[in-house]
Structures are given as C-alpha cells and as structure tokens.
Design an enzyme around this catalytic site. Structure first.
Site, PDB file in Angstrom:
ATOM      1  CD  GLU A   1      -2.794  -1.187   2.444  1.00  0.00           C
ATOM      2  OE1 GLU A   1      -2.415  -0.510   3.437  1.00  0.00           O
ATOM      3  OE2 GLU A   1      -3.800  -1.926   2.463  1.00  0.00           O
TER       4      GLU A   1
ATOM      5  CB  SER B   1      18.248  -6.714  -9.767  1.00  0.00           C
ATOM      6  OG  SER B   1      17.836  -5.789  -8.795  1.00  0.00           O
TER       7      SER B   1
ATOM      8  CG  HIS C   1       6.930 -10.700 -10.828  1.00  0.00           C
ATOM      9  ND1 HIS C   1       7.616 -11.846 -10.505  1.00  0.00           N
ATOM     10  CD2 HIS C   1       7.876  -9.759 -11.098  1.00  0.00           C
ATOM     11  CE1 HIS C   1       8.916 -11.614 -10.573  1.00  0.00           C
ATOM     12  NE2 HIS C   1       9.106 -10.365 -10.922  1.00  0.00           N
ATOM     13  CB  SER C   2       7.034  -6.657  -8.690  1.00  0.00           C
ATOM     14  OG  SER C   2       6.912  -6.077  -9.983  1.00  0.00           O
TER      15      SER C   2
END
Length: 458
Positions: free
Chosen positions: A135, A221, A350-351
């Site tokens: 959020e 990453s 996923h993100s």
C-alpha cells in the site's frame, strides 16, 4: 601423480597458506578454477569407480562393457532412446491434509509448541508487512515492492530448519528467512525507504535486503546469479571444515537461466554442501511453467546433474520444515548438494510493476488464496493441537501492524545517505576516475537542483 575430480593431473603441492577470514575463503572458492590458481583442490566425489582412459574392457566381460572415464558402460544391441519424460510424474512429499490433519504414517519429527507458534506468527508478520508496504508503494512513498503472498510457508518453515551459521543467498521473495533470523521491522522499513540507516545506504532497490550479521547475502536483481555464488560459498565452508552449508533460493523462472545449470553441475562435481530451494510458484512473471518446461518441472533436473532431489508441497509448513532439515543434514554430513522443488503458488502480483490478472484468471488466484492457503492449513493444525487461539492471532496481527506503521514513520523521516555513499565501500582508496565522477555529479546537482531529490545530502 593423482587425478582430481576436475580431471586435472597434479603434483603434490605443499598445503596452501591459511585463509584470511570468511571473505577470503569465499573468494578462493570462487576462483579455484582459474588457470592461475596455484593449488589443485581435491574433493571427494561419489562417482563411478573407474577413471581410466577410454578403452574396451574385453578381458573380463567378453566385450560387453566399455571402460570409460567415470565408470563402465554396458553395451546393448537394442537401439533404445531414453524417453523425453516419464509417464508418471514425480510424487510430492507432504505431511498435512488441507484440513490440517496429519497424514499417517509420518516421519515428521515433532517440534516444540514455541517453535511452531513462532513459525505461524512470523507468517502473520510477513503477511502484514507485505500488505502495508504494498500500500505504501501505491501511495508513492516507496518506489517498488513485491510480496510473498501464498508462499509464506516456503521461506518461514525452511528458515526454521536451518542453523544461524548456514549462509543464505536468496532471490527476492525470501524476506521470511531474514524475519525468522531476527531482522527487525525497523530494519525492513529502513531498507525499502533507502535511508541512512539502510545497510546498503540506499544503493539498492527496495526489498533487496542483506545482513552480514545474519549470514544473508545482499539480494541482487539479475535472476539466477546467486546460484553459482552459493556453490562457491558452500565450497569455502567445506574447505574450512565448517559444520554449516550454503542455502540458495530461486523461482521456477530462474531454472531457465544458464546460472542454474552451471551451479548444479559445479556443486555436484565438487561435492559442495549447498541446498538449492526452488519456489515453483507456477509463474515466472507472466510465463507459466507450461511454457517453460517440457519435462516434469524442476526436480528431475537435479538427477541429470547427479544431485539428490525431492519434490515437496510448498504450502505444507511441516513438509517444508522436515525436508529442509533432512536436506541440510545430508549436505553437511555427506558433503553433497541437495535440490528441493517446493510446489506453491504466487497469489499476489509478481511485483508492484505487474498486473497478474492480464495473464491468469481471477478464479485461479482465488482458488489458491482460499482453498490452498499455507497459512490456513498450518493454523488448522495448530488449533487441532490446542496451540493457537483466534484471540492470540488477532492480538499479534494488531501488534505487528502498529509496530510496522511506527517503523515506517521513522524510516520515512530519516535522512537519506549522502552522495558520497554512491562511491565508497568498494575500494580502499577511491580511484581517480570515480573521484572525478563524484565531483561532476556534485557540480551537476548544484547546477540543476530541480532534477535531483532535495532530501539527498551533498
């Protein structure tokens, strides 16, 4: 002269000098294949007996076998290809039914009430973190986030089965491992907000956690790069005769990277004590496993490289704990790699950069969220044992939410790391080219302040 497991003929070199700390040991392990390496490091292997040059072994078996490097290979007059896949899929190890009842008979070693309750409460904490940080990203307060929704059991239960000396190299959906090891809510908040208290000094994306204290390598990453690194770390532990192993996590999509295949072969040949844990959650972002694999998932890939492997129900906390605990024991005692494929499901996107409803049905997500939830199943088991009440669960959720909101407020107000943090912590003495880049950046920021964050100290 002796032949090593790498197939290298060596002389009897003197023993290598003592290593200077864990970092040096890991470095040595990663470069041991270099042609400039002075020492040929020997490793016991569990391969076939014969290592002689290829020749027909006709004196004992009438030409029925080929004595080939790695072991004798029998001949046959029948032309038969190995099947591309088996008719029956590899079975999936589980302990708990969906209703929380234990499947009998079971070889699960019962743990204490305190450990089991902590596992569930950490799952609640992880779930609460995911909800609030997600959020916060939608509010524009942080730049990026991804959740562990639906996969809480894989990380929390496996972390509970490890020891603190075991070195973890994670992907990016394993904050539950850090949580179990004692990483605090404030530390999580500082990292996602990238302030001065962040151990990475704001130089990494959110959720790229790391902790030297907790033996948790900083997340990188690029997909799969942690896998060969984990093998190097494991081999360094082996060289130092440590009673520990390396553990690396990755998703099903990571097995499509070359690093996965190199890592498994590297680990098997060198006999590295590393546990590979694959979260097969059905989707590599928008690519389903049907589009990734013609074979039966991930578990059989281990067999191809000579790695002991098991498929488990990743939504069964007890099965995850039990399998990880046994895998760790084998990896250390037998000095060998082990592969675990945990079948689970990514309930969330996923993100924050993804909308999963564009490539999968909402009903599919809802089914796994409500009918196959690892938290609901584990909670039923705890209640069946009389170890959990709804009041305790509700109180913990409320407490965690309050503490996390306070941590976010503090992290958000904290000063950012200075510009100099972009250039230090790599070299003992900053080289001239980086020093010049730093000066140019400072001048540019002063000239065009509107193009740079105002809260980053010069």
């Amino acid at each position: 002269m002796i032949r090593t497991s790498l197939g290298l003929l060596t002389r009897n070199f003197p023993s290598p000098p003592p290593l200077l700390g864990a970092a040096a040991a890991r470095h040595n392990a990663l470069v041991l294949l270099s042609s400039s390496n002075r020492y040929a490091l020997l490793s016991p292997t569990r391969r076939f007996e014969s290592t002689e040059a290829a020749r027909l072994h006709e004196d004992e078996n009438d030409g029925q076998e080929l004595d080939f490097p790695g072991g004798r290979v029998p001949f046959t007059s029948e032309m038969k290809f190995i099947a591309e896949s088996t008719e029956k899929r590899v079975s999936c190890y589980r302990i708990l039914h969906e209703n929380g009842e234990t499947i009998l008979p079971t070889n699960f070693k019962q743990l204490s009430k305190d450990v089991m309750v902590k596992m569930y409460k950490d799952m609640i904490t992880l779930q609460t973190m995911d909800t609030i940080f997600f959020e916060a990203q939608r509010q524009g307060r942080i730049s990026f986030y991804l959740t562990s929704a639906g996969e809480e059991a894989v990380t929390i239960a496996s972390a509970a089965a490890l020891h603190s000396d075991d070195v973890v190299l994670a992907q990016y959906r394993e904050p539950g491992v850090l949580l179990w090891r004692g990483f605090g809510l404030q530390e999580f908040a500082d990292q996602v907000f990238g302030n001065r208290s962040d151990y990475g000094k704001g130089r990494q994306m959110p959720i790229h956690y790391g902790s030297n204290l907790l033996n948790y390598f900083t997340v990188s990453s690029p997909i799969g790069t942690q896998l060969p690194h984990a093998v190097g770390v494991a081999y360094s532990l082996k060289m130092d005769r440590k009673d520990a192993c390396a553990v690396t996590y990755f998703g099903d999509g990571g097995t499509s990277e070359g690093d996965f295949h190199a890592a498994l072969n590297f680990a098997a040949v060198l006999g590295a004590p590393v546990v590979f844990i694959c979260r097969n959650n059905g989707w590599a972002i928008s690519t389903s496993i049907q589009e990734q694999f013609r074979s039966d998932g991930v578990v059989i890939k281990g067999q191809a490289y000579g790695v002991r492997s098991i498929r488990i129900d990743g939504n069964d906390a007890l099965a995850v704990y039990s399998a990880t605990r046994r895998a760790r024991e084998m990896a250390i005692a037998e000095q060998m790699p082990v592969l675990i494929e945990a079948l689970t499901y990514r309930v969330g996107h996923h993100s924050t950069s993804d909308d999963s409803t564009k490539y999968r049905g909402v009903d599919e997500i809802e089914y796994w969220k409500t009918k196959r939830s690892p938290m609901d199943r584990f909670a039923r088991w705890l209640r069946n044992n009389g170890w959990l009440s709804e009041e305790d669960e509700s109180m913990h959720r409320s407490t965690v939410k309050k503490q996390l909101l306070q941590a976010i407020q503090k992290a958000e107000k904290a000063e950012k790391a200075p510009v100099s943090a972009l250039f230090n912590d790599v070299y003992d003495h900053i080289p001239s080219n980086l020093h010049e880049q730093e000066q140019v950046l400072r001048q540019t920021m002063k000239r065009y302040p509107q193009d740079y964050p105002s809260d980053v100290p010069l």
